[in-house]
Design an enzyme around this catalytic site. Structure first.
Site, PDB file in Angstrom:
ATOM      1  N   GLU A 164       0.806  -1.231   0.000  1.00  0.00           N
ATOM      2  CA  GLU A 164       0.000   0.000   0.000  1.00  0.00           C
ATOM      3  C   GLU A 164       0.832   1.271   0.000  1.00  0.00           C
ATOM      4  OE1 GLU A 164      -2.693  -0.277   3.316  1.00  0.00           O
ATOM      5  OE2 GLU A 164      -3.881  -1.841   2.362  1.00  0.00           O
ATOM      6  N   GLU A 371      -5.691  -8.532   1.068  1.00  0.00           N
ATOM      7  CA  GLU A 371      -6.311  -8.151   2.354  1.00  0.00           C
ATOM      8  C   GLU A 371      -7.782  -7.880   2.121  1.00  0.00           C
ATOM      9  OE1 GLU A 371      -4.505  -5.124   4.792  1.00  0.00           O
ATOM     10  OE2 GLU A 371      -2.486  -5.706   4.153  1.00  0.00           O
TER      11      GLU A 371
HETATM   12  C1  BG6 Z   1      -4.329  -2.237   5.703  1.00  0.00           C
HETATM   13  C2  BG6 Z   1      -2.941  -2.551   6.194  1.00  0.00           C
HETATM   14  O1  BG6 Z   1      -4.343  -0.965   5.169  1.00  0.00           O
HETATM   15  O2  BG6 Z   1      -5.336  -2.221   6.660  1.00  0.00           O
HETATM   16  C3  BG6 Z   1      -2.877  -3.433   7.418  1.00  0.00           C
HETATM   17  O3  BG6 Z   1      -2.181  -3.107   5.162  1.00  0.00           O
HETATM   18  C4  BG6 Z   1      -3.928  -2.979   8.414  1.00  0.00           C
HETATM   19  O4  BG6 Z   1      -1.583  -3.382   7.939  1.00  0.00           O
HETATM   20  C5  BG6 Z   1      -5.283  -3.115   7.754  1.00  0.00           C
HETATM   21  O5  BG6 Z   1      -3.897  -3.674   9.623  1.00  0.00           O
HETATM   22  C6  BG6 Z   1      -6.429  -2.783   8.671  1.00  0.00           C
HETATM   23  O6  BG6 Z   1      -6.265  -1.509   9.216  1.00  0.00           O
HETATM   24  P1  BG6 Z   1      -6.355  -1.284  10.782  1.00  0.00           P
HETATM   25  O7  BG6 Z   1      -5.949   0.143  10.988  1.00  0.00           O
HETATM   26  O8  BG6 Z   1      -7.759  -1.533  11.121  1.00  0.00           O
HETATM   27  O9  BG6 Z   1      -5.427  -2.244  11.404  1.00  0.00           O
END
Ligand code: BG6
Length: 471
Positions: A164, A371
């Site tokens: 990202e 993700e």
């Molecule tokens: C993504 C990242 O943007 O979102 C992760 O690559 C991150 O590292 C995930 O954990 C979820 O975001 P958050 O802030 O809820 O942990």
């Protein structure tokens, strides 16, 4: 439509080093920007010191992945475990640790998919060069990538370069951007972005040189934006929100040059980065094999006019630090048609279908989702279990959207939801959990760190077993 996933589909799950490993300074590991940022909040929530303690649970956690039936595991290597100060001596203990992880995965029949850099720049590089502001950081990254390709490339064939870049750039803390003057800050941000593009291209080329059968690509945080109304200027605002936050990044990665709309924006702001002779050829020569996308939610935008006091291009704080607004371009609004998580992410499986179709039609590169997940405060019930039917519902609808995209003709080769086990949220510690497996700790109490598969784990096991037929 039926759910027809290819037989080779990589059903998996995801994590990142600073969020799962712990052992933050063990066996020679150096501090990272991600560690430092998490330590700033140590008084009030969990930090990266122990995280999920994967560092000391490798065998057991991979046994759980095997039992789940995972075909792939997407995780990141901590640059500062391999090269503690970023560009100095290589730390053999760091290489040994990831060798152990990779060998256990392969023995379990799980394909490793490595991200080289997930928000955790070695902090020594910030002290030496202010990190990505300096071209030396791009060269240091190329060397680090080369060390990894040589050490692991015999067994690891899938590589992601930066996680990202497009989202990282929006978060000052991740980039270590502590500059008061707005124009200087944006100029430095643009220079950092450029050096990361250069580093990405150098790493892609190194991967192809060292691992002939290796596949490498970027991982972006996808942005799908709807116009708030059908006013043409709102439609334009939605398009610009996508372009300024995500598409410019993919355009540079895939086309090897800054797209016109982005270069014009940089010129209008007087923030065009310094580029050296020969760089253009490097950017052009790097050929990505796939695009990885992280998908959580969609956005909605309306046009935000500039005025005498607010010139076009000036950023305005948004609903959170990631979703900024910009005068002359867009303002982010709530979408009344969608439900949001307690943290404000608007849940939208159709948006995933839109993103997959859009990226496929634009770039013609195979896609993998690295993700996707629901972050919430799971609670253990009296039976000692986690009944997370809300996560099952979320995943079911998103997997269905992938199946629909495949029916639309999009080439999707894998799905790795976030996250394999509970881990440190990038901002909310252990209050916000994403895992398929519960980790028994709270923010301030490490308890026994016991792993407890959630209902979603058993449900996903069935999905994998039936290759997506049984949703
Ligand atoms: C993504 C990242 O943007 O979102 C992760 O690559 C991150 O590292 C995930 O954990 C979820 O975001 P958050 O802030 O809820 O942990």
């Amino acid at each position: 439509m039926s759910n027809d996933f290819p037989a080779s589909f990589l059903w998996g799950a995801s994590s990142s080093a600073f969020q799962i490993e712990g052992g933050w300074d063990e066996d020679g590991k150096g501090m990272t920007v991600a560690d430092r940022n998490s330590f700033k909040r140590s008084e009030i929530q969990a930090d990266s010191k122990v995280a999920s303690d994967f560092y000391h649970h490798v065998e057991d956690d991979i046994a759980l992945m095997k039992e789940l039936g995972m075909k792939a595991y997407r995780f990141s290597v901590a640059w500062s475990r391999i090269i503690p100060d970023g560009d100095g001596a290589v730390n053999q203990a760091g290489i040994d640790f990831y060798n152990k992880v990779i060998d256990n995965l392969i023995a379990a029949g799980i394909t490793p998919l490595i991200t080289l850099y997930h928000f955790d720049l070695p902090y020594a590089l910030v002290e030496k060069y202010n990190g990505w502001e300096n071209r030396a950081c791009a060269k240091a990254f190329e060397r680090y990538a080369e060390v990894c390709f040589k050490a692991f490339g015999d067994r690891v064939k899938y590589w992601q370069v930066h996680n990202e870049q497009n989202l990282m750039m929006r978060v000052d803390e991740r980039m270590n951007l502590e500059i008061e003057d707005l124009h200087t800050k944006e100029k430095v941000r643009a220079q950092m972005d450029y050096h990361m593009f250069l580093a990405h291209a150098l790493a892609v080329n190194k991967c192809h040189e060292i691992i002939p059968d290796g596949k490498v690509g970027p991982a972006v945080s996808s942005t799908v934006t709807y116009p708030l109304t059908n006013k043409p200027e709102d439609v334009w605002a939605a398009l610009m929100n996508n372009r300024m936050k995500t598409d410019y990044c993919l355009d540079v990665h895939v086309n090897g040059e800054y797209p016109g709309y982005y270069m014009e924006y940089l010129k209008s702001q007087d923030t065009v980065p310094v580029m050296e002779p020969g760089d253009a050829e490097i950017l052009k020569s790097a050929k990505n094999d796939f695009i990885a996308m992280n998908y959580y939610r969609t956005l909605t935008a309306r046009y935000l006019p500039a005025d005498a006091e607010h010139p076009a291009g000036l950023r305005l704080e948004g609903m959170n630090e990631v979703d900024y607004n910009m005068y002359g371009y867009f303002q982010i609004e709530k979408n009344e048609n969608l439900k949001a998580t307690e943290y404000g992410a608007q849940i939208d499986p159709t948006g995933l279908r839109i993103a997959l179709n859009d990226y496929w039609n634009r770039y013609h590169l195979p896609l993998i989702i690295t993700e996707n997940g629901l972050g919430t405060a799971d609670e253990l019930t009296d039976d000692g279990k986690i009944h997370d039917e809300y996560r099952i519902d979320y995943m079911r609808k998103h997997i269905k959207a992938i199946a629909d995209s495949i029916s639309d003709g999009v080439e999707v080769f894998g799905y790795c939801p976030w996250s394999v086990i509970d881990l440190l949220s990038s901002h909310q510690g252990f209050k916000k959990r994403y895992g398929l497996v519960y980790v028994n700790r709270t923010d301030m109490d490490l308890k026994d760190l016991k792993r407890i598969p959630k209902d979603s784990y058993y449900w996903y096991q069935g999905v994998i077993r039936t290759n997506g037929k049984d949703l």
